[in-house]
Design a protein around this motif. Structure first.
Motif, PDB file in Angstrom:
ATOM      1  N   GLU A   1     -13.535   5.287  -4.782  1.00  0.00           N
ATOM      2  CA  GLU A   1     -13.418   6.712  -4.481  1.00  0.00           C
ATOM      3  C   GLU A   1     -13.595   6.996  -2.995  1.00  0.00           C
ATOM      4  OE1 GLU A   1     -16.099   8.887  -6.904  1.00  0.00           O
ATOM      5  OE2 GLU A   1     -15.088   8.375  -8.800  1.00  0.00           O
TER       6      GLU A   1
ATOM      7  N   GLY B   1     -10.332   0.183  -2.955  1.00  0.00           N
ATOM      8  CA  GLY B   1     -11.234   0.842  -2.017  1.00  0.00           C
ATOM      9  C   GLY B   1     -12.168   1.826  -2.663  1.00  0.00           C
TER      10      GLY B   1
ATOM     11  N   HIS C   1      -1.116   1.812   7.023  1.00  0.00           N
ATOM     12  CA  HIS C   1      -1.715   1.401   5.750  1.00  0.00           C
ATOM     13  C   HIS C   1      -2.723   0.289   6.032  1.00  0.00           C
ATOM     14  CE1 HIS C   1       2.153   2.944   3.628  1.00  0.00           C
ATOM     15  NE2 HIS C   1       1.277   3.908   3.839  1.00  0.00           N
TER      16      HIS C   1
ATOM     17  N   ALA D   1     -11.681  -2.587  -0.357  1.00  0.00           N
ATOM     18  CA  ALA D   1     -10.296  -2.910  -0.720  1.00  0.00           C
ATOM     19  C   ALA D   1      -9.973  -4.356  -0.391  1.00  0.00           C
ATOM     20  CB  ALA D   1      -9.334  -1.971   0.003  1.00  0.00           C
TER      21      ALA D   1
ATOM     22  N   GLU E   1       0.821  -1.209   0.000  1.00  0.00           N
ATOM     23  CA  GLU E   1       0.000   0.000   0.000  1.00  0.00           C
ATOM     24  C   GLU E   1       0.858   1.264   0.000  1.00  0.00           C
ATOM     25  OE1 GLU E   1      -3.943   1.777   2.365  1.00  0.00           O
ATOM     26  OE2 GLU E   1      -2.999  -0.076   3.049  1.00  0.00           O
TER      27      GLU E   1
ATOM     28  N   GLY F   1      -3.749   2.868  -5.811  1.00  0.00           N
ATOM     29  CA  GLY F   1      -4.583   4.044  -5.603  1.00  0.00           C
ATOM     30  C   GLY F   1      -6.044   3.820  -5.911  1.00  0.00           C
TER      31      GLY F   1
ATOM     32  N   LYS G   1     -12.560   5.109  -0.647  1.00  0.00           N
ATOM     33  CA  LYS G   1     -11.435   4.503   0.067  1.00  0.00           C
ATOM     34  C   LYS G   1     -11.937   3.569   1.181  1.00  0.00           C
ATOM     35  CE  LYS G   1      -8.497   6.712  -2.423  1.00  0.00           C
ATOM     36  NZ  LYS G   1      -7.745   5.973  -3.488  1.00  0.00           N
ATOM     37  N   SER G   2     -12.867   2.725   0.819  1.00  0.00           N
ATOM     38  CA  SER G   2     -13.462   1.792   1.771  1.00  0.00           C
ATOM     39  C   SER G   2     -12.512   0.630   2.035  1.00  0.00           C
ATOM     40  CB  SER G   2     -14.788   1.257   1.217  1.00  0.00           C
ATOM     41  OG  SER G   2     -15.216   0.123   1.931  1.00  0.00           O
TER      42      SER G   2
END
Length: 334
Positions: free
Chosen positions: A222, A220, A184, A229, A149, A217, A224-225
């Motif tokens: 947009e 997860g 991370h 992920a 990550e 990037g 960022k779940s």
């Protein structure tokens, strides 16, 4: 007059103090000295000279109490060893800091001794890990401590593959060790899942590592779940396992179990080697941390090859400069 064989830099000794005091806790007791290492207490006058020198040369704060231990036999001819403890105002005491005191009481010294009897290449193990490049007995072993990550790891990964394998071919043996950082959130999951595939398919392992580093990037979504992920990582591992014709039941059981034992052991090994950040590469035992330009890695690998009695490949050709573009002609008035 008391002199110093090796100057004591204040910044170095101050760092010793801060690290030592931060580690206050239960420590193993110092073994009792044998009759051949009988201790001799310093006279008050000599102990005072030692203390004043240490305070003046190292900028020890006045609130620190300094205790000078007795003389004991050292490995350096003409010098005895003394231990110095530093106690803060709150009562916390450092680990003993060793110094050397000449037998005539006129010289104080401090130096570091390192064991270089082992081949540095043997200090870092890559045994049992999926590998790229040449065979396990290749002249140069490159061990990378990687966090899937970590954006700097992704940058380093893109820099070295395929540049290193194309240039050095069978002269290098490259493996990655796991070093997921706590900050991370899905790095541990990625390490476990890639290892689940790697246990059955080294090719599948590297395919996953390549993909995750290139698309970290995006994991997860947009939002960022973390849950998303983790689900994506599991799906990627299962899909890669199918492409490599691994035992699906074993792979699924490994992914479901999420056993972190091997990952934690790898982190512990890295910490013992002084790894504090990722990426960290060991090139025949020589450590370099952070994303490096490929020219630095070429130089380090070339030096390792020469030290091993090998001839490095010729340097890569310099890139051909792109000629300036002539703007297209335009009609008058345009």
């Amino acid at each position: 007059m008391l002199t110093v064989v090796k100057p004591l830099r204040a910044s170095i000794l101050a760092l010793t103090f801060s690290l030592a005091l931060a580690a206050v806790g239960c420590h193993a007791q110092t073994p009792a000295q044998s009759s051949t290492q009988a201790s001799e207490k310093l006279s008050p006058e000599l102990a005072r000279r030692v203390e004043v020198l240490i305070r003046s040369r190292s900028n020890v704060p006045p609130e620190y109490d300094i205790q000078i231990g007795p003389r004991s036999k050292s490995d350096v001819a003409g010098f005895d060893e003394i231990s110095v403890n530093f106690t803060a105002a709150d009562g916390k005491t450092s680990k003993p800091v060793p110094f050397l005191l000449s037998t005539d009481g006129k010289t104080l010294a401090q130096f570091s001794k390192y064991d270089i009897s082992k081949d540095p290449k043997q200090l870092v193990s890559g045994a049992g890990r999926p590998a790229r490049g040449g065979p396990v007995d290749a002249p140069v072993l490159i061990v990378g401590f990687d966090d899937l990550e970590c954006p700097f790891c992704a940058k380093m990964h893109a820099e070295i593959f395929p540049a290193l394998t194309e240039r050095y071919k069978n002269q290098i043996h490259i493996v990655y060790r796991d070093f997921p950082l706590d900050q991370h959130p899905w790095a541990m999951r990625a390490a476990v899942d890639t290892n689940c595939v790697g246990a059955q398919s080294p090719t599948g392992y590297w395919n996953l590592v390549d993909y995750i580093h290139a698309h970290a990037g995006e994991l997860g979504g947009e939002e960022k779940s973390l849950a998303k992920a983790n689900d994506t990582l599991d799906t990627l591992a299962r899909d890669e396992g199918k492409r490599q014709n691994v035992n699906v039941d074993s792979l699924n059981a490994c992914i479901t179990k999420q056993d972190q034992t091997a990952i934690n052991a790898s982190v512990k090994d890295g910490e013992a080697l002084g790894v504090e950040a990722t990426p960290a590469l060991f090139i025949n035992g020589e450590k370099v941390e952070g994303a490096q330009p490929i020219s630095n890695l070429f130089r380090m690998i070339d030096n390792a090859l020469i030290a091993s009695g090998q001839t490095p490949p010729p340097p890569p050709p310099a890139p051909i400069p792109t000629p300036p573009q002539t703007p297209p002609a335009t009609k008058p008035g345009n």
